[in-house]
Design a protein around this motif. Structure first.
Motif, PDB file in Angstrom:
ATOM      1  N   SER A  80      -9.060 -44.850  95.484  1.00  0.00           N
ATOM      2  CA  SER A  80      -9.587 -46.184  95.773  1.00  0.00           C
ATOM      3  C   SER A  80      -8.939 -47.184  94.844  1.00  0.00           C
ATOM      4  O   SER A  80      -8.638 -46.879  93.675  1.00  0.00           O
ATOM      5  CB  SER A  80     -11.111 -46.218  95.621  1.00  0.00           C
ATOM      6  N   ARG A  81      -8.725 -48.373  95.369  1.00  0.00           N
ATOM      7  CA  ARG A  81      -8.170 -49.459  94.564  1.00  0.00           C
ATOM      8  C   ARG A  81      -8.875 -50.747  94.977  1.00  0.00           C
ATOM      9  O   ARG A  81      -8.490 -51.415  95.920  1.00  0.00           O
ATOM     10  CB  ARG A  81      -6.655 -49.589  94.763  1.00  0.00           C
ATOM     11  N   SER A  82      -9.907 -51.079  94.243  1.00  0.00           N
ATOM     12  CA  SER A  82     -10.700 -52.269  94.538  1.00  0.00           C
ATOM     13  C   SER A  82     -10.227 -53.478  93.737  1.00  0.00           C
ATOM     14  O   SER A  82     -10.565 -54.617  94.067  1.00  0.00           O
ATOM     15  CB  SER A  82     -12.187 -52.011  94.252  1.00  0.00           C
ATOM     16  N   LYS A  83      -9.456 -53.210  92.690  1.00  0.00           N
ATOM     17  CA  LYS A  83      -8.884 -54.278  91.874  1.00  0.00           C
ATOM     18  C   LYS A  83      -7.412 -53.950  91.607  1.00  0.00           C
ATOM     19  O   LYS A  83      -7.039 -52.774  91.583  1.00  0.00           O
ATOM     20  CB  LYS A  83      -9.624 -54.397  90.539  1.00  0.00           C
ATOM     21  N   THR A  84      -6.606 -54.957  91.391  1.00  0.00           N
ATOM     22  CA  THR A  84      -5.180 -54.735  91.128  1.00  0.00           C
ATOM     23  C   THR A  84      -4.963 -53.773  89.974  1.00  0.00           C
ATOM     24  O   THR A  84      -4.078 -52.929  90.017  1.00  0.00           O
ATOM     25  CB  THR A  84      -4.475 -56.067  90.803  1.00  0.00           C
ATOM     26  N   GLU A  85      -5.803 -53.869  88.958  1.00  0.00           N
ATOM     27  CA  GLU A  85      -5.543 -53.121  87.734  1.00  0.00           C
ATOM     28  C   GLU A  85      -6.053 -51.693  87.730  1.00  0.00           C
ATOM     29  O   GLU A  85      -5.685 -50.925  86.853  1.00  0.00           O
ATOM     30  CB  GLU A  85      -6.152 -53.871  86.534  1.00  0.00           C
ATOM     31  N   ASP A  86      -6.885 -51.307  88.680  1.00  0.00           N
ATOM     32  CA  ASP A  86      -7.481 -49.972  88.640  1.00  0.00           C
ATOM     33  C   ASP A  86      -7.170 -49.165  89.888  1.00  0.00           C
ATOM     34  O   ASP A  86      -7.316 -49.652  91.020  1.00  0.00           O
ATOM     35  CB  ASP A  86      -9.008 -50.075  88.480  1.00  0.00           C
ATOM     36  N   PHE A  87      -6.787 -47.919  89.664  1.00  0.00           N
ATOM     37  CA  PHE A  87      -6.493 -46.992  90.762  1.00  0.00           C
ATOM     38  C   PHE A  87      -7.190 -45.678  90.414  1.00  0.00           C
ATOM     39  O   PHE A  87      -6.861 -45.048  89.408  1.00  0.00           O
ATOM     40  CB  PHE A  87      -4.984 -46.809  90.879  1.00  0.00           C
ATOM     41  N   LEU A  88      -8.169 -45.307  91.197  1.00  0.00           N
ATOM     42  CA  LEU A  88      -8.974 -44.129  90.916  1.00  0.00           C
ATOM     43  C   LEU A  88      -8.558 -42.969  91.816  1.00  0.00           C
ATOM     44  O   LEU A  88      -8.340 -43.147  93.014  1.00  0.00           O
ATOM     45  CB  LEU A  88     -10.460 -44.432  91.145  1.00  0.00           C
ATOM     46  N   LEU A  89      -8.481 -41.798  91.219  1.00  0.00           N
ATOM     47  CA  LEU A  89      -8.194 -40.569  91.956  1.00  0.00           C
ATOM     48  C   LEU A  89      -9.421 -39.677  91.878  1.00  0.00           C
ATOM     49  O   LEU A  89      -9.888 -39.368  90.783  1.00  0.00           O
ATOM     50  CB  LEU A  89      -6.988 -39.851  91.364  1.00  0.00           C
TER      51      LEU A  89
END
Lengths: 113, 113
Positions: B67-76
């Protein structure tokens, strides 16, 4: 099937020697060929990259040679130093990302002092 | 590491439990990637993102979601961890174009027992 084949799997050279790592690719659509260097406990870091419009690219002691007809490219490390001891990955993709970046399996280089 | 923070750095979990790894960047780069690194396999793409809420699958995406809800964060997220997902996970970012000049984080060592 492996799209980028890298050889050798490991290499030991003496300080001052030349290290050569070879890669072969299958997909003729690839048009971007980077090399990444990885030290233990760290993430890979881009070392040098080439596109098929040139046959060679040099940055300091590192040179990429590219042979489009043979679908091969190689990394040459001149005057190898103990600080070059690392794992090296070749990779390939297409500009624009139509083909995702695929990596070779890596080659562990050891440069003895 | 080019303004990339991966958390946690190490994690041990049990089979069947969900696990979330976080990648945080301060570079405002558009493209973000998750790779896994395993001996004998090099680096393999799990998922990638072209922008906020814009993600797609890589070559080894089964059992993973992102998921990527913000430019700065990418969750796996590993939905139900298995022993085959024991690996080192790397986040990477780029700005020039998809798969060009990737900057990698320091990695997360995940052990699934």
């Amino acid at each position: 099937q492996q799209q980028v084949k890298q050889s050798p799997q490991s290499l030991i050279v003496q300080k001052g020697g030349i290290s050569i790592i070879n890669c072969a690719y299958e997909n003729t659509a690839f048009d971007y060929f980077p090399w990444y260097q990885q030290f233990p406990g760290k993430g890979p870091a881009l070392l040098i990259a080439i596109r098929p419009d040139v046959s060679e690219k040099k940055e300091g002691r590192f040179t990429i040679s590219f042979n489009k007809s043979a679908k091969q490219f190689s990394l040459h490390i001149m005057d190898s130093q103990p600080g070059d001891s690392a794992t090296y990955f070749c990779a390939a993709s297409t500009q624009g990302g139509s083909e995702k970046l695929v990596f070779g399996k890596g080659m562990k280089l050891t440069v003895n002092p | 590491d080019a303004g990339i923070t991966q958390s946690p750095r190490h994690k041990v979990t049990e089979t069947g439990t969900p696990v979330t790894l976080r990648c945080h960047q301060t570079e405002n780069h558009r493209y973000m990637y998750w790779y896994r690194q395993d001996p004998g396999h090099g680096l393999r793409l799990i998922h990638y993102s072209y922008g906020v809420k814009d993600t797609d699958k890589g070559e080894v995406s089964d059992g993973y979601s992102v998921s990527r809800s913000k430019t700065e964060d990418f969750l796996l997220t590993l939905e139900s961890a298995t022993s085959s997902q024991t690996s080192v996970y790397f986040c990477a970012i780029s700005s020039l174009g998809p798969y060009e000049k990737l900057f990698f984080g320091s990695g997360t060592q995940l052990s699934v027992l």
